[in-house]
Design a protein around this motif. Structure first.
Motif, PDB file in Angstrom:
ATOM      1  N   ASP A  14     -18.054 -49.963 -28.949  1.00 22.65           N
ATOM      2  CA  ASP A  14     -17.057 -50.605 -29.799  1.00 22.65           C
ATOM      3  C   ASP A  14     -17.675 -51.565 -30.811  1.00 22.65           C
ATOM      4  OD1 ASP A  14     -17.751 -52.733 -28.178  1.00 22.65           O
ATOM      5  OD2 ASP A  14     -15.785 -52.930 -27.222  1.00 22.65           O
ATOM      6  N   LYS A  17     -19.236 -50.238 -36.021  1.00 26.91           N
ATOM      7  CA  LYS A  17     -18.164 -50.283 -37.015  1.00 26.91           C
ATOM      8  C   LYS A  17     -18.689 -50.961 -38.263  1.00 26.91           C
ATOM      9  CE  LYS A  17     -16.517 -54.395 -34.605  1.00 26.91           C
ATOM     10  NZ  LYS A  17     -15.428 -54.961 -33.786  1.00 26.91           N
ATOM     11  N   VAL A  56     -19.373 -46.708 -41.326  1.00 26.33           N
ATOM     12  CA  VAL A  56     -18.874 -45.992 -40.157  1.00 26.33           C
ATOM     13  C   VAL A  56     -17.395 -45.664 -40.335  1.00 26.33           C
ATOM     14  CG1 VAL A  56     -18.399 -46.139 -37.678  1.00 26.33           C
ATOM     15  CG2 VAL A  56     -20.523 -47.090 -38.604  1.00 26.33           C
ATOM     16  N   ASN A  58     -14.599 -44.460 -37.862  1.00 30.83           N
ATOM     17  CA  ASN A  58     -14.316 -44.221 -36.450  1.00 30.83           C
ATOM     18  C   ASN A  58     -13.270 -43.126 -36.312  1.00 30.83           C
ATOM     19  OD1 ASN A  58     -14.911 -47.489 -36.623  1.00 30.83           O
ATOM     20  ND2 ASN A  58     -15.826 -46.491 -34.857  1.00 30.83           N
ATOM     21  N   SER A  60     -12.625 -41.497 -33.222  1.00 29.39           N
ATOM     22  CA  SER A  60     -11.998 -41.650 -31.906  1.00 29.39           C
ATOM     23  C   SER A  60     -12.740 -42.760 -31.184  1.00 29.39           C
ATOM     24  CB  SER A  60     -12.079 -40.333 -31.114  1.00 29.39           C
ATOM     25  OG  SER A  60     -13.425 -40.048 -30.760  1.00 29.39           O
ATOM     26  N   ASP A  61     -12.462 -42.925 -29.908  1.00 29.43           N
ATOM     27  CA  ASP A  61     -13.169 -43.950 -29.135  1.00 29.43           C
ATOM     28  C   ASP A  61     -14.640 -43.636 -28.993  1.00 29.43           C
ATOM     29  OD1 ASP A  61     -10.845 -45.346 -28.802  1.00 29.43           O
ATOM     30  OD2 ASP A  61     -10.395 -44.513 -26.820  1.00 29.43           O
ATOM     31  N   ARG A  62     -15.010 -42.372 -29.173  1.00 26.63           N
ATOM     32  CA  ARG A  62     -16.403 -41.962 -28.942  1.00 26.63           C
ATOM     33  C   ARG A  62     -17.076 -41.337 -30.160  1.00 26.63           C
ATOM     34  NH1 ARG A  62     -17.919 -42.187 -23.814  1.00 26.63           N
ATOM     35  NH2 ARG A  62     -19.722 -40.872 -24.257  1.00 26.63           N
ATOM     36  N   ARG A  63     -16.310 -40.865 -31.120  1.00 27.10           N
ATOM     37  CA  ARG A  63     -16.915 -40.138 -32.236  1.00 27.10           C
ATOM     38  C   ARG A  63     -16.762 -40.890 -33.551  1.00 27.10           C
ATOM     39  NH1 ARG A  63     -15.792 -33.656 -31.250  1.00 27.10           N
ATOM     40  NH2 ARG A  63     -16.879 -33.541 -29.236  1.00 27.10           N
ATOM     41  N   ILE A  64     -17.788 -40.734 -34.393  1.00 28.54           N
ATOM     42  CA  ILE A  64     -17.806 -41.395 -35.690  1.00 28.54           C
ATOM     43  C   ILE A  64     -18.280 -40.406 -36.750  1.00 28.54           C
ATOM     44  CG2 ILE A  64     -18.340 -43.644 -34.639  1.00 28.54           C
ATOM     45  CD1 ILE A  64     -21.241 -43.274 -35.654  1.00 28.54           C
ATOM     46  N   GLU A  96     -21.563 -38.356 -32.104  1.00 29.24           N
ATOM     47  CA  GLU A  96     -21.171 -39.097 -30.901  1.00 29.24           C
ATOM     48  C   GLU A  96     -22.318 -40.006 -30.465  1.00 29.24           C
ATOM     49  OE1 GLU A  96     -19.693 -38.383 -26.292  1.00 29.24           O
ATOM     50  OE2 GLU A  96     -19.406 -36.811 -27.792  1.00 29.24           O
ATOM     51  N   LYS A 193      -9.896 -47.778 -42.354  1.00 29.98           N
ATOM     52  CA  LYS A 193      -9.108 -46.958 -41.431  1.00 29.98           C
ATOM     53  C   LYS A 193      -8.802 -45.592 -42.026  1.00 29.98           C
ATOM     54  CE  LYS A 193      -6.854 -50.791 -39.002  1.00 29.98           C
ATOM     55  NZ  LYS A 193      -5.554 -51.447 -38.681  1.00 29.98           N
TER      56      LYS A 193
END
Length: 215
Positions: A14, A17, A56, A58, A60-64, A96, A193
């Motif tokens: 997290d 970013k 970056v 983002n 998902s929670d794991r992929r960028i 990832e 976003k």
């Protein structure tokens, strides 16, 4: 890990970013060229150059996804070669980040990790994080603090700090004055976003007529 200038090494997913630099070797970063290719940058003990900074996105929670200063996304082809010519995000642009103790890697859609091969060739060829694939992800985003206001303003502060860093790197200082956009920085938060962070940065700087990378 040591802090280089304002760039510190992320230890949690997290924390990835805002603006990042990919340190492939000690003080050597992934360097984007204007023809859409990449190389290993020269050693920079004071921190990454403008061509070595990526935004970056983002997914998902794991992929960028990573966007270069030229406004193009980094893609990994099936054979593992990397290019930076994509205008939009598709499967080839998904990365990832994997953090496993002291090992950090960027896994591409082909399930291989980015690494250094045959000297200084950067490609995603191996499915494990060996010495060639073990890298550092540095960011200049503001660190989290225990102060409530800092937590509330964290994401906004991160994009504002990113803009300040870009202006410092790109702006021409003929009169030794640093110029920042007077527009509301919250628009950068919205742009990040939406995956249009670089376009928003360029648009804000373009209006100041002092950026050699703007049109």
């Amino acid at each position: 890990y040591t802090v280089v200038g304002s760039w510190w090494v992320v230890r949690k997913l997290d924390e990835i970013k805002g603006c990042v630099a990919i340190e492939l070797k000690s003080h050597q970063y992934l360097f984007a060229l204007d023809n859409g290719t990449f190389k290993l940058g020269d050693p920079r003990p004071d921190g990454p150059s403008a061509e070595e900074i990526f935004t970056v996105v983002n997914l998902s929670d794991r992929r960028i996804a990573l966007k270069s200063g030229f406004g193009k996304y980094l893609s990994v082809r099936k054979e593992g070669n990397i290019v930076g010519r994509a205008d939009a995000i598709g499967p080839l642009e998904h990365l990832e980040p994997v953090i496993d103790g002291d090992k950090v890697g960027l896994q591409a859609f082909n399930e291989n990790f980015l690494g250094i091969h045959d000297g200084n060739v950067i490609a995603a060829l191996n499915r494990t994080i060996s010495d060639e694939e073990n890298l550092k992800i540095r960011t200049n985003a503001e660190r989290e603090t225990g102060v409530k206001k800092a937590k509330q303003d964290e994401s906004l502060g991160g994009v504002a700090n990113c803009e300040l860093n870009y202006v410092k790197m790109y702006q021409s200082f003929g009169d030794h004055k640093l110029r920042l956009s007077k527009k509301d920085p919250s628009e950068l938060k919205k742009a990040r976003k939406q995956g249009s962070f670089h376009e928003a940065l360029l648009d804000r700087r373009e209006k100041m007529k002092a950026d050699r990378y703007c049109k």
